[in-house]
Design a protein around this motif. Sequence first.
Motif, short mmCIF file in Angstrom:
data_model
loop_
_atom_site.label_atom_id
_atom_site.label_comp_id
_atom_site.label_asym_id
_atom_site.label_seq_id
_atom_site.Cartn_x
_atom_site.Cartn_y
_atom_site.Cartn_z
N LEU A 100 0.83 -1.21 0.00
CA LEU A 100 0.00 0.00 0.00
C LEU A 100 0.86 1.26 0.00
CD1 LEU A 100 -2.73 -1.35 2.39
CD2 LEU A 100 -3.13 -0.53 0.06
N ARG A 101 2.02 1.19 0.62
CA ARG A 101 2.97 2.30 0.54
C ARG A 101 3.46 2.45 -0.90
NH1 ARG A 101 6.17 0.53 3.99
NH2 ARG A 101 5.22 1.55 5.79
N LYS A 102 3.69 1.34 -1.56
CA LYS A 102 4.18 1.36 -2.95
C LYS A 102 3.19 2.04 -3.89
CE LYS A 102 5.76 -1.73 -6.65
NZ LYS A 102 6.12 -3.13 -7.00
N VAL A 103 1.89 1.84 -3.64
CA VAL A 103 0.88 2.44 -4.52
C VAL A 103 0.34 3.77 -3.99
CG1 VAL A 103 0.19 0.16 -5.38
CG2 VAL A 103 -1.07 1.17 -3.46
N PRO A 126 -11.72 11.87 -14.55
CA PRO A 126 -10.55 12.21 -15.38
C PRO A 126 -9.31 12.55 -14.58
CG PRO A 126 -12.52 13.20 -16.30
CD PRO A 126 -12.93 12.60 -14.98
N GLU A 127 -9.47 13.19 -13.42
CA GLU A 127 -8.31 13.62 -12.64
C GLU A 127 -7.50 12.44 -12.11
OE1 GLU A 127 -9.51 15.02 -8.46
OE2 GLU A 127 -11.41 15.03 -9.55
N TRP A 128 -8.13 11.24 -12.01
CA TRP A 128 -7.44 10.08 -11.47
C TRP A 128 -6.85 9.18 -12.56
CZ3 TRP A 128 -5.79 9.04 -6.76
CH2 TRP A 128 -6.35 9.74 -5.68
N LEU A 181 -2.75 5.23 -14.55
CA LEU A 181 -1.96 4.77 -15.70
C LEU A 181 -0.47 4.86 -15.42
CD1 LEU A 181 -3.98 6.27 -18.70
CD2 LEU A 181 -4.12 3.98 -17.70
N HIS A 182 -0.06 5.90 -14.71
CA HIS A 182 1.35 6.04 -14.34
C HIS A 182 1.78 4.89 -13.43
CE1 HIS A 182 5.14 7.96 -13.28
NE2 HIS A 182 4.85 7.74 -12.00
N ILE A 207 4.71 -0.42 -12.70
CA ILE A 207 4.74 -1.86 -12.43
C ILE A 207 5.24 -2.61 -13.66
CG2 ILE A 207 3.32 -3.87 -11.85
CD1 ILE A 207 1.48 -1.89 -10.32
N ALA A 208 4.79 -2.20 -14.85
CA ALA A 208 5.24 -2.83 -16.09
C ALA A 208 6.75 -2.67 -16.26
CB ALA A 208 4.51 -2.23 -17.28
N ALA A 209 7.28 -1.51 -15.89
CA ALA A 209 8.71 -1.24 -16.04
C ALA A 209 9.55 -2.14 -15.13
CB ALA A 209 9.00 0.23 -15.74
#
Length: 247
Positions: free
Chosen positions: A124-127, A172-174, A179-180, A185-187
């Motif tokens: 949860l800290r990671k996200v 939209p603001e979220w 996506l970032h 995570i993909a990286a």
Amino acid sequence: MIQLENIYKSYKNNRVLSNINLTVNKGEVVTLIGPSGAGKTTLLRLLNWLEVPDSGKISIGSATIDASKYTKQEIRRLRSQSSMVFQHYNLFKNRTVIENVADSLIVVSKMKKKDADEKAEDLLRKVGMADKLQDYPANLSGGQRQRVGIARALAVDPKVMLFDEPTSALDPEWVGEILHLIKKIAAEGMTMILVSHEMRFVRSVATRIIFLENGELVEDSNPKDLFENSRNVRTQAFLHKLTYEEE
């Protein structure tokens, strides 16, 4: 890593997926695009056996299941290979943020509560949700709930993460923040299969893009070739429609 062989799926007399054959290698980020009703979400749900194909085989890692004959043990083994992030979060309303993440570790991974809580807090800290551990989902924004959903999906150390339009229910603001987070995570090398209508995100994060239409795999290409050099008429028409709608 992932292999689908001769997958067919119908609902009553409606053919949703037809003769799908697909291989995804470790570390790839594969995005499924196509018009509504193309079979994208159904294909994603088949990988976690939330939907059962009429016929065909699915393999993830060392787990293989044949739709013609399978056991509960094979289903559990297949599901243990992946985690799914849903459009509408699917959090337990009567559980706190940390409980939503830790409970899966206690139930699925048989982890002691203390260890589960520690791992859940780290995730949860990671996200970016370390300050909301004791909050309930009802007190969170949509973007915060989706962050918890992603942490919960990561908790069981999946080989593959499945994302079903993870930003479609967000304000939209979220959208950009979620996506970032997915790109981050993909990286790190996580194998992913995503359904998304965010074409700029698709183009920036995917190593492969698969275009589905009428339950058929129409095109399988890298982002540059699909967006700039596709020779498939159906893909061209779909992309042209999206461009027209965005203008």
